[in-house]
Design a protein around this motif. Structure first.
Motif, mmCIF file in Angstrom:
data_model
loop_
_atom_site.group_PDB
_atom_site.id
_atom_site.type_symbol
_atom_site.label_atom_id
_atom_site.label_comp_id
_atom_site.label_asym_id
_atom_site.label_seq_id
_atom_site.Cartn_x
_atom_site.Cartn_y
_atom_site.Cartn_z
ATOM 1 N N SER A 13 0.875 -1.343 -0.053
ATOM 2 C CA SER A 13 0.041 0.016 0.207
ATOM 3 C C SER A 13 0.808 1.182 -0.036
ATOM 4 N N ILE A 14 0.462 2.152 -0.739
ATOM 5 C CA ILE A 14 1.347 3.684 -0.865
ATOM 6 C C ILE A 14 0.297 4.626 -0.663
ATOM 7 N N VAL A 15 0.360 5.372 0.466
ATOM 8 C CA VAL A 15 -0.396 6.435 0.853
ATOM 9 C C VAL A 15 -0.067 7.805 -0.180
ATOM 10 N N ASN A 16 -1.356 8.168 -0.667
ATOM 11 C CA ASN A 16 -1.311 9.268 -1.689
ATOM 12 C C ASN A 16 -1.376 10.456 -1.023
ATOM 13 N N LYS A 29 -7.956 8.796 23.075
ATOM 14 C CA LYS A 29 -8.506 8.046 21.830
ATOM 15 C C LYS A 29 -7.861 8.749 20.517
ATOM 16 N N ILE A 30 -7.863 8.136 19.343
ATOM 17 C CA ILE A 30 -7.305 8.591 18.219
ATOM 18 C C ILE A 30 -8.162 9.101 16.984
ATOM 19 N N ASP A 31 -8.010 10.098 16.315
ATOM 20 C CA ASP A 31 -8.660 10.551 15.202
ATOM 21 C C ASP A 31 -7.739 10.165 13.976
ATOM 22 N N VAL A 32 -8.226 9.844 12.723
ATOM 23 C CA VAL A 32 -7.290 9.692 11.702
ATOM 24 C C VAL A 32 -7.934 10.727 10.604
ATOM 25 N N SER A 33 -7.192 11.439 9.921
ATOM 26 C CA SER A 33 -7.790 12.382 8.886
ATOM 27 C C SER A 33 -8.173 11.754 7.660
ATOM 28 N N SER A 34 -8.668 12.406 6.825
ATOM 29 C CA SER A 34 -9.271 11.787 5.512
ATOM 30 C C SER A 34 -7.993 11.824 4.607
ATOM 31 N N GLY A 35 -8.013 10.904 3.563
ATOM 32 C CA GLY A 35 -6.991 10.670 2.757
ATOM 33 C C GLY A 35 -7.045 9.727 1.655
ATOM 34 N N SER A 36 -6.009 9.349 1.411
ATOM 35 C CA SER A 36 -6.306 8.264 0.060
ATOM 36 C C SER A 36 -4.939 7.484 0.033
ATOM 37 N N TYR A 37 -5.162 6.190 -0.570
ATOM 38 C CA TYR A 37 -3.987 5.269 -0.489
ATOM 39 C C TYR A 37 -3.960 4.275 -1.790
ATOM 40 N N HIS A 42 -5.662 -0.129 -7.281
ATOM 41 C CA HIS A 42 -6.966 0.350 -6.716
ATOM 42 C C HIS A 42 -6.766 1.477 -5.840
ATOM 43 N N LEU A 43 -7.340 2.564 -6.025
ATOM 44 C CA LEU A 43 -7.117 3.831 -5.149
ATOM 45 C C LEU A 43 -8.413 3.924 -4.185
ATOM 46 N N HIS A 44 -8.221 3.954 -2.873
ATOM 47 C CA HIS A 44 -9.080 3.915 -1.790
ATOM 48 C C HIS A 44 -9.093 5.435 -1.251
ATOM 49 N N ASN A 45 -10.365 5.966 -1.349
ATOM 50 C CA ASN A 45 -10.467 7.141 -0.476
ATOM 51 C C ASN A 45 -11.365 6.950 0.918
ATOM 52 N N LEU A 46 -10.652 7.523 1.772
ATOM 53 C CA LEU A 46 -11.241 7.324 3.148
ATOM 54 C C LEU A 46 -11.508 8.870 3.816
ATOM 55 N N ASN A 47 -12.842 8.776 4.361
ATOM 56 C CA ASN A 47 -13.107 9.924 5.226
ATOM 57 C C ASN A 47 -12.438 10.021 6.563
ATOM 58 N N SER A 48 -12.271 11.214 7.104
ATOM 59 C CA SER A 48 -11.782 11.507 8.539
ATOM 60 C C SER A 48 -12.648 10.450 9.521
ATOM 61 N N MET A 49 -11.924 10.200 10.398
ATOM 62 C CA MET A 49 -12.816 9.463 11.276
ATOM 63 C C MET A 49 -12.149 9.850 12.898
ATOM 64 N N TYR A 101 -7.892 -2.037 4.538
ATOM 65 C CA TYR A 101 -9.221 -2.023 3.659
ATOM 66 C C TYR A 101 -10.174 -2.990 3.795
ATOM 67 N N ASP A 102 -11.152 -3.015 4.113
ATOM 68 C CA ASP A 102 -12.110 -4.289 4.129
ATOM 69 C C ASP A 102 -13.129 -4.303 3.040
ATOM 70 N N ILE A 103 -12.569 -5.117 2.176
ATOM 71 C CA ILE A 103 -13.524 -5.066 0.689
ATOM 72 C C ILE A 103 -14.894 -5.616 0.774
ATOM 73 N N ILE A 104 -15.357 -6.044 1.858
ATOM 74 C CA ILE A 104 -16.593 -6.656 2.080
ATOM 75 C C ILE A 104 -17.408 -5.583 2.378
ATOM 76 N N THR A 105 -16.894 -4.713 3.551
ATOM 77 C CA THR A 105 -17.883 -3.682 4.208
ATOM 78 C C THR A 105 -17.293 -2.221 3.368
ATOM 79 N N SER A 106 -16.335 -2.202 2.413
ATOM 80 C CA SER A 106 -15.788 -1.025 2.084
ATOM 81 C C SER A 106 -15.552 0.155 3.120
#
Length: 168
Positions: A13-16, A29-37, A42-49, A101-106
């Motif tokens: 995996s390569i973080v974009n 607790k931890i927050d993770v910013s939005s981003g993509s890898y 396959h490009l995966h875009n993730l929302n902040s959490m 990344y869980d491909i079943i639940t995206s």
């Protein structure tokens, strides 16, 4: 196909962009910013959490691992006894945080591997070696960063002091 397989095996995996862990406004607790890898083609875009939940792992003392689930980052360390240990008051522990990344639940799954060493200062923890990545965490997972936690009895709280930059 062959290209897909070669890319997965060669690069993982390569973080974009983004995907940086920070301390949450909620203690421990931890927050993770939005981003993509990118994983293979396959490009995966993730929302902040915010206040992420993690699968946690520490060694069980018999060559395997104990699995748990937590949304709190504990100031505990893994001495391979099968039980998480409390550090010396004022010491720091550096855990590793991964995402897959869980491909079943995206959706992303966060993995926290407990640190195996105590550090006497924040500076030591920042440059100290991280816990080795367990062999079951494969190339489709990537390191978000090291999570440094101090054990502190003052006020009865532990403190997350900082997280290392993504892809350390």
């Amino acid at each position: 196909d062959l290209l897909d397989s070669n890319l997965r095996n060669s690069f993982g995996s390569i973080v974009n962009s983004g995907l940086i862990a920070t301390a949450s406004a909620t203690p421990l607790k931890i927050d993770v910013s939005s981003g993509s890898y990118i994983y293979s083609t396959h490009l995966h875009n993730l929302n902040s959490m915010n206040d992420i939940t993690m699968l946690t792992f520490y060694r069980n003392g018999s060559g395997g691992f104990t699995l748990g689930t937590s949304s709190v980052v504990e100031a505990k360390y893994d001495d391979n006894s099968g039980t998480l240990q409390t550090p010396t008051t004022g010491n720091y522990v550096k855990h590793n945080l991964y995402e897959v990344y869980d491909i079943i639940t995206s959706s992303p799954i966060f993995l926290l591997v407990y640190g195996q060493v105590q550090f006497s200062s924040l500076a030591e923890a920042q440059v100290g070696s991280s816990t080795a990545t367990p062999s079951f965490i494969t190339t489709d997972a990537f390191t978000i960063g090291g999570v440094i936690v101090q054990y502190n009895l003052v006020g009865g709280d532990n403190d997350i002091y900082r997280q290392d930059i993504a892809n350390e």
